[in-house]
Design an enzyme around this catalytic site. Sequence first.
Site, PDB file in Angstrom:
ATOM      1  N   ASP A 122       0.978  -3.568  72.630  1.00 28.56           N
ATOM      2  CA  ASP A 122       2.031  -3.836  71.659  1.00 28.56           C
ATOM      3  C   ASP A 122       1.402  -4.696  70.571  1.00 28.56           C
ATOM      4  OD1 ASP A 122       4.149  -4.740  70.144  1.00 28.56           O
ATOM      5  OD2 ASP A 122       5.404  -5.313  71.833  1.00 28.56           O
ATOM      6  N   TYR A 126      11.214   0.783  55.419  1.00 27.24           N
ATOM      7  CA  TYR A 126       9.954   1.384  55.863  1.00 27.24           C
ATOM      8  C   TYR A 126       8.975   1.496  54.690  1.00 27.24           C
ATOM      9  CZ  TYR A 126       6.811   5.049  57.654  1.00 27.24           C
ATOM     10  OH  TYR A 126       5.710   5.778  58.031  1.00 27.24           O
ATOM     11  N   GLY A 176       2.719  12.599  53.131  1.00 23.24           N
ATOM     12  CA  GLY A 176       4.162  12.622  52.953  1.00 23.24           C
ATOM     13  C   GLY A 176       4.905  12.937  54.227  1.00 23.24           C
TER      14      GLY A 176
END
Length: 260
Positions: free
Chosen positions: A55, A144, A175
């Site tokens: 993590d 984001y 993209g």
Amino acid sequence: MKIEGSTALVTGVGAGNLGHHFVQHLLDRGAKRVYATARRPENVDAPGAEVLQLDMTDQRAVAEAAVRAHDVDLLINNASVNVPGLTFTDGDPDLIRRQFDTNVHGTLAMVRAFAPALAANGGGAVLNVLSAAAWSTVDGLAVYAASKAALWSMTNSLRGELAAQGTLVSSLVFGMASTPVMTALADSIAGPGALAELMTDPAVIVARTLDGLEAGQTEILADQLAVDAKAALSGDGRSTYGALSEQYSIPQSVTTPQAS
């Protein structure tokens, strides 16, 4: 950066995602060892790779990974978190923070932890996985996009900071990849298959990226959406990616964090 004979670590490896394809292509191209890391390693299907639990927001886990994978000369920071529909003005602050903690601070933690190993192993390379959203966002991806814009700027700075130790720092910008998560999101927004022509096979994106790394490229634009978005930064028109906001919007009710 020569892939054959290299030792690589890839973060954010999951079923059918970009990280999965990176691991497979690295092995296919003759990498000596590949560490495939994920928060949930039980979901990783990577024959031939060494799977590690990681993590990136856990500083202790990052430090332990750097000790375990001390032979790495290629670090691929692929892991990221996206909460579609999240907005700055009324979104959950904890979810906003989580995206920056993973996408920006987590990536930086990896670079800082592995920089000494990269230097000791001849310099090597760092690849940070970005998004065309950094340059031209779509409604519902604002948070984001901001995290990826910050990562783009940070990557450009890291390039100069690590040059003295001989480490290539490169960014991958694309993209839309036709991964299971991205395809499901696109279908939920625009309808099944409506955006298929704008999506690129993740295997193609990874192949172009590894070619770019071997050629020493510092910024790899892996699909036409990324090329258009970069060009639009200095032009008057909107990119194809940005224009999607005129047709589609990601509802704010979609708040399930999506890891890649």
